[in-house]
Scaffold this motif. Structure first.
Motif, PDB file in Angstrom:
ATOM      1  N   SER A  92      44.644  53.878  36.332  1.00 54.70           N
ATOM      2  CA  SER A  92      44.377  52.463  36.071  1.00 54.70           C
ATOM      3  C   SER A  92      45.389  51.608  36.834  1.00 54.70           C
ATOM      4  CB  SER A  92      44.442  52.171  34.570  1.00 54.70           C
ATOM      5  OG  SER A  92      45.757  52.338  34.094  1.00 54.70           O
ATOM      6  N   SER A  93      44.897  50.476  37.341  1.00 60.92           N
ATOM      7  CA  SER A  93      45.784  49.566  38.060  1.00 60.92           C
ATOM      8  C   SER A  93      45.236  48.150  37.974  1.00 60.92           C
ATOM      9  CB  SER A  93      45.908  49.974  39.534  1.00 60.92           C
ATOM     10  OG  SER A  93      44.677  49.807  40.196  1.00 60.92           O
ATOM     11  N   HIS A  94      46.127  47.195  38.123  1.00 61.32           N
ATOM     12  CA  HIS A  94      45.730  45.806  38.291  1.00 61.32           C
ATOM     13  C   HIS A  94      46.841  45.062  39.006  1.00 61.32           C
ATOM     14  CE1 HIS A  94      47.727  45.587  34.302  1.00 61.32           C
ATOM     15  NE2 HIS A  94      47.942  44.318  34.567  1.00 61.32           N
ATOM     16  N   ILE A  95      46.490  43.885  39.508  1.00 59.26           N
ATOM     17  CA  ILE A  95      47.427  43.083  40.283  1.00 59.26           C
ATOM     18  C   ILE A  95      47.645  41.781  39.540  1.00 59.26           C
ATOM     19  CG2 ILE A  95      47.848  41.936  42.493  1.00 59.26           C
ATOM     20  CD1 ILE A  95      45.994  44.042  43.769  1.00 59.26           C
ATOM     21  N   GLU A 127      46.131  33.589  39.937  1.00 54.40           N
ATOM     22  CA  GLU A 127      44.988  34.479  40.158  1.00 54.40           C
ATOM     23  C   GLU A 127      45.463  35.908  40.404  1.00 54.40           C
ATOM     24  OE1 GLU A 127      41.837  33.617  39.886  1.00 54.40           O
ATOM     25  OE2 GLU A 127      42.179  31.466  39.672  1.00 54.40           O
ATOM     26  N   GLY A 128      44.693  36.903  39.966  1.00 53.97           N
ATOM     27  CA  GLY A 128      45.012  38.312  40.174  1.00 53.97           C
ATOM     28  C   GLY A 128      43.749  39.139  40.106  1.00 53.97           C
ATOM     29  N   LEU A 129      43.894  40.452  39.991  1.00 52.84           N
ATOM     30  CA  LEU A 129      42.751  41.354  39.853  1.00 52.84           C
ATOM     31  C   LEU A 129      42.836  42.063  38.509  1.00 52.84           C
ATOM     32  CD1 LEU A 129      42.465  43.095  43.357  1.00 52.84           C
ATOM     33  CD2 LEU A 129      41.010  41.306  42.404  1.00 52.84           C
ATOM     34  N   ASN A 130      41.712  42.152  37.811  1.00 53.60           N
ATOM     35  CA  ASN A 130      41.657  42.815  36.512  1.00 53.60           C
ATOM     36  C   ASN A 130      41.887  44.314  36.643  1.00 53.60           C
ATOM     37  OD1 ASN A 130      41.093  40.415  35.202  1.00 53.60           O
ATOM     38  ND2 ASN A 130      38.889  40.736  35.264  1.00 53.60           N
ATOM     39  N   GLU A 131      42.256  44.915  35.520  1.00 48.99           N
ATOM     40  CA  GLU A 131      42.507  46.356  35.482  1.00 48.99           C
ATOM     41  C   GLU A 131      41.242  47.139  35.814  1.00 48.99           C
ATOM     42  OE1 GLU A 131      44.533  49.701  32.574  1.00 48.99           O
ATOM     43  OE2 GLU A 131      44.388  47.633  31.917  1.00 48.99           O
ATOM     44  N   LYS A 132      41.415  48.204  36.591  1.00 51.21           N
ATOM     45  CA  LYS A 132      40.300  49.072  36.962  1.00 51.21           C
ATOM     46  C   LYS A 132      40.825  50.452  37.288  1.00 51.21           C
ATOM     47  CE  LYS A 132      39.566  49.190  41.619  1.00 51.21           C
ATOM     48  NZ  LYS A 132      38.506  49.444  42.448  1.00 51.21           N
ATOM     49  N   ILE A 133      39.911  51.387  37.379  1.00 54.62           N
ATOM     50  CA  ILE A 133      40.238  52.731  37.839  1.00 54.62           C
ATOM     51  C   ILE A 133      39.335  53.010  39.033  1.00 54.62           C
ATOM     52  CG2 ILE A 133      40.223  55.193  37.295  1.00 54.62           C
ATOM     53  CD1 ILE A 133      40.766  54.412  34.366  1.00 54.62           C
ATOM     54  N   SER A 134      39.940  53.258  40.181  1.00 51.86           N
ATOM     55  CA  SER A 134      39.181  53.521  41.403  1.00 51.86           C
ATOM     56  C   SER A 134      39.103  55.028  41.643  1.00 51.86           C
ATOM     57  CB  SER A 134      39.863  52.854  42.600  1.00 51.86           C
ATOM     58  OG  SER A 134      39.221  53.232  43.797  1.00 51.86           O
ATOM     59  N   PRO A 135      37.970  55.507  42.132  1.00 51.73           N
ATOM     60  CA  PRO A 135      37.869  56.925  42.459  1.00 51.73           C
ATOM     61  C   PRO A 135      38.550  57.265  43.788  1.00 51.73           C
ATOM     62  CG  PRO A 135      35.798  55.828  42.928  1.00 51.73           C
ATOM     63  CD  PRO A 135      36.701  54.801  42.292  1.00 51.73           C
ATOM     64  N   PHE A 136      39.125  56.242  44.447  1.00 55.02           N
ATOM     65  CA  PHE A 136      39.737  56.442  45.761  1.00 55.02           C
ATOM     66  C   PHE A 136      41.169  55.925  45.796  1.00 55.02           C
ATOM     67  CE2 PHE A 136      35.185  55.346  46.414  1.00 55.02           C
ATOM     68  CZ  PHE A 136      34.750  56.622  46.730  1.00 55.02           C
ATOM     69  N   ASP A 137      41.993  56.510  46.671  1.00 57.61           N
ATOM     70  CA  ASP A 137      43.338  55.989  46.911  1.00 57.61           C
ATOM     71  C   ASP A 137      43.225  54.615  47.557  1.00 57.61           C
ATOM     72  OD1 ASP A 137      44.676  58.273  45.979  1.00 57.61           O
ATOM     73  OD2 ASP A 137      44.717  59.193  47.965  1.00 57.61           O
ATOM     74  N   THR A 138      44.132  53.712  47.166  1.00 54.14           N
ATOM     75  CA  THR A 138      44.174  52.368  47.732  1.00 54.14           C
ATOM     76  C   THR A 138      45.610  52.042  48.106  1.00 54.14           C
ATOM     77  OG1 THR A 138      42.346  51.654  46.319  1.00 54.14           O
ATOM     78  CG2 THR A 138      43.704  49.922  47.289  1.00 54.14           C
ATOM     79  N   TYR A 139      45.792  51.570  49.344  1.00 57.03           N
ATOM     80  CA  TYR A 139      47.119  51.134  49.777  1.00 57.03           C
ATOM     81  C   TYR A 139      47.135  49.616  49.732  1.00 57.03           C
ATOM     82  CZ  TYR A 139      51.492  50.715  52.242  1.00 57.03           C
ATOM     83  OH  TYR A 139      52.793  50.416  52.558  1.00 57.03           O
ATOM     84  N   ALA A 140      48.080  49.055  48.982  1.00 54.15           N
ATOM     85  CA  ALA A 140      48.219  47.607  48.839  1.00 54.15           C
ATOM     86  C   ALA A 140      49.497  47.162  49.546  1.00 54.15           C
ATOM     87  CB  ALA A 140      48.280  47.223  47.368  1.00 54.15           C
ATOM     88  N   GLN A 141      49.380  46.167  50.426  1.00 58.70           N
ATOM     89  CA  GLN A 141      50.536  45.652  51.159  1.00 58.70           C
ATOM     90  C   GLN A 141      50.549  44.130  51.056  1.00 58.70           C
ATOM     91  OE1 GLN A 141      50.595  46.414  55.366  1.00 58.70           O
ATOM     92  NE2 GLN A 141      52.690  45.682  55.581  1.00 58.70           N
ATOM     93  N   THR A 161      37.131  43.739  40.774  1.00 62.31           N
ATOM     94  CA  THR A 161      36.971  44.014  42.204  1.00 62.31           C
ATOM     95  C   THR A 161      35.515  43.899  42.620  1.00 62.31           C
ATOM     96  OG1 THR A 161      36.952  46.365  41.724  1.00 62.31           O
ATOM     97  CG2 THR A 161      39.027  45.422  42.436  1.00 62.31           C
ATOM     98  N   GLU A 162      34.566  44.136  41.706  1.00 59.18           N
ATOM     99  CA  GLU A 162      33.154  43.968  42.038  1.00 59.18           C
ATOM    100  C   GLU A 162      32.862  42.520  42.405  1.00 59.18           C
ATOM    101  OE1 GLU A 162      34.047  45.649  39.117  1.00 59.18           O
ATOM    102  OE2 GLU A 162      33.700  47.622  39.958  1.00 59.18           O
ATOM    103  N   GLU A 163      33.600  41.579  41.802  1.00 59.21           N
ATOM    104  CA  GLU A 163      33.410  40.163  42.078  1.00 59.21           C
ATOM    105  C   GLU A 163      33.898  39.787  43.475  1.00 59.21           C
ATOM    106  OE1 GLU A 163      34.819  37.513  38.991  1.00 59.21           O
ATOM    107  OE2 GLU A 163      34.599  39.129  37.544  1.00 59.21           O
ATOM    108  N   LEU A 164      34.763  40.614  44.071  1.00 57.26           N
ATOM    109  CA  LEU A 164      35.287  40.297  45.390  1.00 57.26           C
ATOM    110  C   LEU A 164      34.179  40.168  46.422  1.00 57.26           C
ATOM    111  CD1 LEU A 164      38.464  42.546  45.574  1.00 57.26           C
ATOM    112  CD2 LEU A 164      38.346  40.083  45.214  1.00 57.26           C
ATOM    113  N   GLU A 165      33.105  40.929  46.279  1.00 58.32           N
ATOM    114  CA  GLU A 165      31.986  40.868  47.214  1.00 58.32           C
ATOM    115  C   GLU A 165      31.334  39.484  47.210  1.00 58.32           C
ATOM    116  OE1 GLU A 165      31.076  43.230  49.394  1.00 58.32           O
ATOM    117  OE2 GLU A 165      32.749  44.430  48.664  1.00 58.32           O
ATOM    118  N   LYS A 166      31.476  38.748  46.108  1.00 59.08           N
ATOM    119  CA  LYS A 166      30.830  37.449  45.976  1.00 59.08           C
ATOM    120  C   LYS A 166      31.734  36.289  46.395  1.00 59.08           C
ATOM    121  CE  LYS A 166      28.416  39.305  41.995  1.00 59.08           C
ATOM    122  NZ  LYS A 166      28.346  39.283  40.553  1.00 59.08           N
ATOM    123  N   LEU A 167      32.998  36.575  46.727  1.00 58.35           N
ATOM    124  CA  LEU A 167      33.943  35.520  47.043  1.00 58.35           C
ATOM    125  C   LEU A 167      33.689  34.920  48.415  1.00 58.35           C
ATOM    126  CD1 LEU A 167      37.245  37.110  45.741  1.00 58.35           C
ATOM    127  CD2 LEU A 167      35.913  35.306  44.704  1.00 58.35           C
TER     128      LEU A 167
END
Length: 122
Positions: free
Chosen positions: A101-104, A57-71, A3-9
């Motif tokens: 932990s979560s990933h897409i 393409e997907g997102l690698n596994e991570k643990i976020s300190p915040f709730d995330t709603y994915a739709q 997800t850190e890489e998303l800023e560079k996309l």
């Protein structure tokens, strides 16, 4: 992808126009062999981002300190939360709890809206 890489996309400049209706699935397009991200809203208390994922393409596994709603707004994807797979189709969403932990994983190409709610009290 991290997800850190998303800023560079690649992304379109600026947020969407406030107070104007839009078609959510048209906010972002697909690009061959790429992940694209567009900020819809970004505040200190959270963010809303539209992402498009090419096949595979997907997102690698991570643990976020915040709730995330994915739709899912187009296509289908597999959301994995603490090892449990849930396949989502267009129009379906899931709450990814903070500190788990979560990933897409891809299920073909897809578009998704990610809403992160930040809180300093959790």
């Amino acid at each position: 992808m991290d997800t850190e890489e998303l800023e560079k996309l690649p992304s379109k400049e600026g947020e969407i126009e406030k107070g104007k209706a839009h078609i959510i699935v048209e906010l972002i397009e697909y690009e061959h062999n790429s992940v694209l991200s567009k900020s819809i809203l970004k505040k200190a208390t959270g963010s809303v981002n539209a992402l498009s994922f090419a096949n595979g393409e997907g997102l690698n596994e991570k643990i976020s300190p915040f709730d995330t709603y994915a739709q899912i707004i187009d296509g289908s994807a597999i959301i994995v939360i603490d090892g449990k797979d849930t396949t989502l189709q267009t129009g379906q969403g899931i709450l990814i709890p903070a500190h788990q932990s979560s990933h897409i994983k891809p299920n073909g190409r897809f578009k998704i809206i990610l809403t992160v709610i930040k809180s300093g009290y959790e």
